[in-house]
Structure formats: structure tokens, C-alpha cells
Design a protein around this motif. Structure first.
Motif, mmCIF file in Angstrom:
data_model
loop_
_atom_site.group_PDB
_atom_site.id
_atom_site.type_symbol
_atom_site.label_atom_id
_atom_site.label_comp_id
_atom_site.label_asym_id
_atom_site.label_seq_id
_atom_site.Cartn_x
_atom_site.Cartn_y
_atom_site.Cartn_z
ATOM 1 N N SER A 180 0.813 -1.219 0.000
ATOM 2 C CA SER A 180 0.000 0.000 0.000
ATOM 3 C C SER A 180 0.847 1.270 0.000
ATOM 4 O O SER A 180 0.318 2.358 -0.153
ATOM 5 C CB SER A 180 -0.983 -0.017 1.155
ATOM 6 O OG SER A 180 -0.308 -0.305 2.333
ATOM 7 N N ALA A 317 -2.900 -14.012 13.243
ATOM 8 C CA ALA A 317 -1.917 -14.420 12.237
ATOM 9 C C ALA A 317 -1.118 -13.205 11.813
ATOM 10 O O ALA A 317 -1.545 -12.067 12.016
ATOM 11 C CB ALA A 317 -2.610 -15.033 11.033
ATOM 12 N N THR A 321 1.978 -8.493 2.284
ATOM 13 C CA THR A 321 1.815 -8.693 0.846
ATOM 14 C C THR A 321 2.985 -9.517 0.302
ATOM 15 O O THR A 321 2.800 -10.408 -0.520
ATOM 16 C CB THR A 321 1.768 -7.307 0.156
ATOM 17 O OG1 THR A 321 0.709 -6.559 0.757
ATOM 18 C CG2 THR A 321 1.540 -7.435 -1.324
ATOM 19 N N ASP A 406 9.394 -5.211 10.366
ATOM 20 C CA ASP A 406 8.727 -5.375 11.660
ATOM 21 C C ASP A 406 9.778 -5.685 12.714
ATOM 22 O O ASP A 406 10.718 -6.444 12.456
ATOM 23 C CB ASP A 406 7.717 -6.535 11.610
ATOM 24 C CG ASP A 406 6.467 -6.157 10.842
ATOM 25 O OD1 ASP A 406 6.109 -4.969 10.836
ATOM 26 O OD2 ASP A 406 5.846 -7.055 10.237
ATOM 27 N N ARG A 421 6.320 -1.578 13.893
ATOM 28 C CA ARG A 421 6.940 -1.518 12.574
ATOM 29 C C ARG A 421 8.188 -0.669 12.747
ATOM 30 O O ARG A 421 8.169 0.307 13.515
ATOM 31 C CB ARG A 421 6.012 -0.840 11.569
ATOM 32 C CG ARG A 421 4.828 -1.700 11.204
ATOM 33 C CD ARG A 421 4.135 -1.180 9.971
ATOM 34 N NE ARG A 421 4.303 -2.146 8.901
ATOM 35 C CZ ARG A 421 3.689 -2.096 7.732
ATOM 36 N NH1 ARG A 421 2.890 -1.107 7.445
ATOM 37 N NH2 ARG A 421 3.876 -3.013 6.833
HETATM 38 P P1 ADP Z 1 1.301 -2.901 3.592
HETATM 39 O O1 ADP Z 1 1.042 -2.690 2.185
HETATM 40 O O2 ADP Z 1 0.831 -1.845 4.556
HETATM 41 O O3 ADP Z 1 2.690 -3.413 3.903
HETATM 42 P P2 ADP Z 1 0.516 -5.481 4.297
HETATM 43 O O4 ADP Z 1 -0.792 -6.099 4.445
HETATM 44 O O5 ADP Z 1 1.500 -6.130 3.439
HETATM 45 O O6 ADP Z 1 0.263 -4.044 3.855
HETATM 46 O O7 ADP Z 1 1.085 -5.219 5.754
HETATM 47 C C1 ADP Z 1 1.984 -6.069 6.369
HETATM 48 C C2 ADP Z 1 2.278 -5.527 7.729
HETATM 49 O O8 ADP Z 1 1.142 -5.573 8.577
HETATM 50 C C3 ADP Z 1 3.316 -6.318 8.477
HETATM 51 O O9 ADP Z 1 4.621 -6.016 8.064
HETATM 52 C C4 ADP Z 1 3.039 -5.897 9.912
HETATM 53 O O10 ADP Z 1 3.635 -4.654 10.220
HETATM 54 C C5 ADP Z 1 1.547 -5.712 9.926
HETATM 55 N N1 ADP Z 1 0.924 -6.896 10.533
HETATM 56 C C6 ADP Z 1 0.292 -7.904 9.912
HETATM 57 N N2 ADP Z 1 -0.170 -8.805 10.801
HETATM 58 C C7 ADP Z 1 0.173 -8.362 12.034
HETATM 59 C C8 ADP Z 1 0.006 -8.854 13.383
HETATM 60 N N3 ADP Z 1 -0.653 -9.985 13.644
HETATM 61 N N4 ADP Z 1 0.526 -8.108 14.386
HETATM 62 C C9 ADP Z 1 1.173 -6.956 14.139
HETATM 63 N N5 ADP Z 1 1.371 -6.454 12.902
HETATM 64 C C10 ADP Z 1 0.879 -7.143 11.866
#
Ligand code: ADP
Length: 532
Positions: A180, A317, A321, A406, A421
């Protein structure tokens, strides 16, 4: 052993033949519309034939700008199996990002839901490669804002089922999705047939979501966001019914859909589940054996709320992406005393079979799994991206591992706990404060529905946390009281001394807290800050 290619085409053939009677149910203004896997398979053949006639060849990108519905699933099946690449477009991207990703991926055709035409039409004049728009539904005139368009049903009606699918390489691109792009331009991730095949088996396995022909999956996560977490292909492969809610994603219609279609499984981001918990606590969700939740940290209050209010277990979970997306899931380790189960359920999760995870310090050294050492999470495996599409930057990779951005710790048993993050970490006096922990604890207070904690500049400590809270309906959270509530639940030096009440937490196009906006509002003096 035979060197049999792992392709979506093979999953497609299996589902339509072996589970011919399984159902795809799309929610519409006029109630549910049902089609069997056999019917959807035939229509996917017709779509593939129509796209070929339009000149879509192997490797060409076909965009979709659609809600979760049966037609979108037809594209999920037809496009990769004909050797082309399905590019699911996020309908919530800002216009300039939307134009950027369509041009960057060089989409040749875009399939668009009639109701979404106005959104796509905003960028029409900036699109450089699109040759055809195919409009789904509507009244024949719905595509006008896009100029000359084709009608989906007319195209399909001109074709017969029984398309002759090519033998595609398992390593060929099957689909793509852009992140995103909260910072800079979105980055493209291309999924291969092989990665999708393996991810589908991975998530369907009992150690993940345990899908079978006895399931009915409600696909709340958009099919344009990390492949609806893989549920369309995994569900198709095992013959689980697929319920498609289209634009009906608020608490009230979702509760109605669940009561009417009685799904056994679903997945959603915390915001959606919170919405149901707070606005439809009387809903009958008893058909759900489990709901997977992720995309951002899942608050304890949400897990407990679902247990107590609906009797439905929420399992956390983690993924992105870049990881197809499922990478880790928080099943309680065996041998755990039931009284301690919650202490695992609130954590981020353990790696899925097939993926490997490690944490690395700022100097790149691999850190121990001792629950203490904190570093960036890195990941590798057959469904983890090895590069970004047409993007030479490699700072996101480290010796063949993807740097996830992360930050967290790992327990000796492999349980990950994400604290932030990397771009949102709060560093106070050189030490990390976990905004995730602060937010989760704040959100368990009855006066608070949402809380986001961001780092703001501080003369003495470099950075200190600013707590931004959204009041529960009819409540007036008092910063001093909230601070006292946190005291004893988190480290004393984490306690925020700056507080503000906001109407809502700003969110990104995929519903995550957009902390950059809050930091900016603070810097611009737009927030009413109370000091405690
Ligand atoms: P973006 O395009 O914002 O990266 P994503 O869906 O790929 O969209 O986002 C991935 C991010 O979402 C991960 O790197 C993490 O920071 C956050 N995330 C996903 N699941 C969790 C979770 N269970 N706990 C904390 N953060 C999460």
C-alpha cells in the motif's frame, strides 16, 4: 518422482471436477446469488477465451478493480491459468497511486465492477497501457465514464466452456499485488504459480486454518489485498464453499450475511471484527468455528470479546503482501495449561511450516530466540518474495532473507512477538517502547475503542510516546485515569505523559493505523494535547 508442475491450473482442474457441487455465494442488493464450482469453472473458461480474443497473451497483465464476488473469482481462475498475470487493484488507493500501479504493471485490460467505474474513471486519462475496460454488471451504460468499454456478460456469452489452457511453467508469474506504499510509491510483488500452490496447501493445513470440503469460507478480506489472504485458491482446492460479501462490509450487513449463510470460517482485520463486536453483539455467529485475524496487532480485548460475546475463537496471524501473505499463526502450543492459553493467543504467532524466520540486530547479527533480544524480523521460504517488480532496490533483502520492517522478539519455541513496525518505533533514551503493547492495553479500557501511540520529539529523551485515544460511545476518557490504568501493566518508563483524544485513528488504504499522519498533525500543532 514425476516432476509435476505446481500450478494454479492444476488446482483449478481439481476444484471444478472433484468439488463440482461446492458453492460460490455472492451477496447482492437482492440477496444471495449462488453458483456451483462447475458453473464458475465453465465461466472462467469463457472468460479466458474472451480475453485471448482481445489479445491477452502469456505474461500480459490483466487488472481487476472489483469487490469480492463470483466474477472476481472467475478472473482469479481464468487469468493465471491462461498464462497471463492477474493484477488485483486496491480500490482504496489514492488516485495518483492507482494510476502509478496500473502504469507500472502495464495492465493491458482492466475488469471493473460497474459500481467502481467512477473511482477508476478519475485516473482514466493518466493510464498509458490499458487497451480495454471490461465492465461487470450495471445497466449497459455504466462504463460511460471510461469511454469505450466492453460488457463482461456479453463477452462471456459469445464463448463456449472448454478453453484449451497452455502448459505454464510453475515459476511463471500468476498474480501480482502492490504494497500500500505508506512511504513512497507502492512496490509490486509477483506471485508465481508455484508459490501460490504451496501457500494454498500451507494455509489449508491443519496447523494453519484446517480447510476442508466441510467448510464454508466468508471472504471478508478484499481479494485486492494480498489475495484475500489466500482463501480463494485454498478454498477452491479443497472444495470449501466461498461466500463473497461484495461491498457489504459493515457490522450490520456482515452479521446478516453470517446469519443467513452460516459460514464456518472467516478472516478479517481487527477493525472489522471490532466493529461487529461493538455494533452487533447480539449477532448469531455460532456457525464460525474460528476467525483468523491479522494485518495489524490483534488486541486482547478483541480476542476476549469474541470468546465471551459470540463463543467464537479468534486466532491471530501475521503476514504481509510480500509473504503471500500468511507467515505465522498463533495456535496455542501443545501442552499449554488452558489457564495460560491466552498468554499465547495474544502473541503474533509461530512460523508456518515451510517458512523460516529469524531476528537480526541493527548491525545485521542474528539474535537469539530468548524472548528478550529485540530486532528486525527476517523471513525466507517458497512463498516469500525474492525481489520487487521492476525495482532494483535491494536494501529490503539480507543474505537472501526478506527484511520485513517489523521489529520484535522470538521465544525459544518460535513464537514471534511484534512490538512495532521499524518506521513507527518509539526510541526513548535509546530504548524501544512498544507502541503495540501500549495500544493493546489502552484498548482494553472500557472508555477506549481505539488507541494509537506514536513517538514525538522530546528534548530530554529524544522521543516519547504520545497516546491518541478514540473514546467509546458516550464515554470521556480521562488521561490521568488511563495513565493509572496502564501503570503496573507496562514498564513504568513507557507511561505516556502526552495525551490527546481524536475522533478516529487515520487509516491507510488497507485499514492500518497511519501513524505518519498523527505525527504530522502533532508537528503541525493540530492536536489538543494534555500533559499528565
Ligand atoms: P502494507 O502494504 O501496509 O505493507 P501489508 O498487508 O502487506 O500491507 O502489511 C503487512 C504488515 O502488517 C506487516 O509487516 C506488519 O507490520 C503488519 N501486521 C500484519 N499482521 C500483524 C500482526 N498480527 N501483528 C502486528 N502487525 C501485523
Amino acid at each position: 518422482m514425476q516432476d509435476f508442475p505446481l500450478t494454479i491450473t492444476s488446482l483449478f482442474r481439481h476444484g471444478r471436477r472433484i468439488h463440482a457441487d461446492s458453492e460460490v455465494i455472492t451477496w447482492t442488493d437482492d440477496g444471495p446469488k449462488m453458483a456451483t464450482f462447475a458453473e464458475v469453472g465453465d465461466r472462467a473458461d469463457q472468460l479466458a477465451a474472451a480475453l485471448s480474443k482481445l489479445g491477452v497473451a502469456e505474461g500480459d497483465r490483466v487488472g481487476t478493480f472489483c469487490w469480492n464476488n463470483q466474477r472476481h473469482l472467475e478472473a482469479y481462475l481464468a487469468v493465471p491459468c491462461m498464462g497471463a498475470v492477474l493484477h488485483t487493484l486496491n480500490i482504496r488507493l489514492f488516485p495518483e497511486q492507482l494510476a502509478y500501479v496500473i502504469n507500472h504493471a502495464e495492465d493491458k485490460v482492466v475488469i471493473v465492477d460497474a459500481s467502481l467505474v467512477p473511482l477508476l474513471a478519475k485516473v482514466r486519462h493518466e493510464l498509458e497501457t490499458v487497451e480495454h475496460y471490461i465492465v461487470v454488471g450495471g445497466d449497459g451504460d455504466s462504463g460511460a465514464a471510461l469511454g469505450d468499454t466492453l460488457d463482461y456478460e456479453t463477452l462471456l456469452a459469445a464463448e463456449e466452456p472448454g478453453f484449451d489452457y497452455p502448459e505454464v511453467s510453475e515459476r511463471a508469474a500468476a498474480a501480482m499485488c502492490y504494497t500500500s506504499g505508506t512511504t513512497g510509491n507502492p512496490k509490486g510483488v509477483a506471485y508465481s504459480h508455484r508459490s501460490t500452490y504451496l501457500h494454498s496447501f500451507g494455509i489449508a493445513s491443519a496447523q494453519a486454518m484446517a480447510f476442508s470440503q466441510h467448510d464454508r469460507l466468508l471472504l471478508i478480506v478484499p481479494m485486492f489485498h494480498a489475495n484475500a489472504w489466500g482463501m480463494p485458491y485454498a478454498g477452491w482446492s479443497v472444495g470449501a464453499d466461498l461466500v463473497m460479501p461484495q461491498q457489504f462490509l459493515q457490522a450490520q450487513p456482515l452479521a446478516e450475511i453470517i446469519e443467513a449463510t452460516r459460514p464456518t470460517y472467516s478472516g478479517a482485520v481487527p477493525t472489522v471484527l471490532n466493529d461487529i463486536l461493538h455494533n452487533r453483539p447480539d449477532a448469531d455467529l455460532s456457525s464460525l468455528r474460528q476467525v483468523v485475524c491479522g494485518g495489524s496487532a490483534v488486541p486482547r480485548s478483541l480476542i476476549e470479546g469474541f470468546d465471551e460475546t459470540f463463543g467464537v475463537p479468534v486466532v491471530q496471524a501475521w503476514g504481509m503482501t510480500e509473504t503471500s501473505p500468511l507467515a505465522a499463526i498463533a495456535h496455542v502450543p501443545r501442552g499449554t495449561d488452558p489457564a495460560d492459553a491466552m498468554s499465547w493467543r495474544v502473541r503474533t504467532g509461530r512460523p508456518m511450516p515451510g517458512v523460516e524466520i529469524r531476528i537480526c540486530g541493527e548491525d545485521g547479527a542474528v539474535l537469539p530466540w530468548d524472548g528478550q533480544a529485540q530486532g528486525e524480523i527476517e523471513i525466507r521460504g517458497p512463498w516469500i518474495t525474492g525481489s520487487y517488480y521492476r525495482d532494483p532496490t535491494d536494501e529490503k533483502f539480507h543474505d537472501g532473507w526478506l527484511r520485513t520492517g517489523d521489529v520484535g522478539t522470538m521465544e525459544p519455541n518460535g513464537f514471534i512477538q511484534i512490538s512495532d513496525r521499524a518506521k513507527d518505533v518509539i526510541k526513548s533514551g535509546g530504548e524501544w517502547i512498544s507502541s503495540v503493547d501500549l495500544e493493546n492495553t489502552l484498548m482494553s479500557h472500557p472508555d477506549v475503542v481505539e488507541a494509537a501511540v506514536v513517538g514525538v520529539p522530546d528534548e530530554r529523551w529524544d522521543e516519547r510516546p504520545l497516546a491518541c485515544v478514540v473514546a467509546a460511545q458516550g464515554r470521556h476518557p480521562d488521561p490521568a485515569e488511563l495513565k493509572a490504568y496502564l501503570d503496573g501493566k507496562v514498564a513504568k518508563w513507557w507511561l505516556p505523559e502526552r495525551w490527546t483524544t481524536i475522533e478516529e485513528v487515520p487509516k491507510t488504504s488497507v485499514g492500518k493505523f497511519d501513524k505518519k499522519v498523527l505525527r504530522q498533525r502533532y508537528a503541525d500543532g493540530e492536536l489538543d494535547v494534555v500533559e499528565t
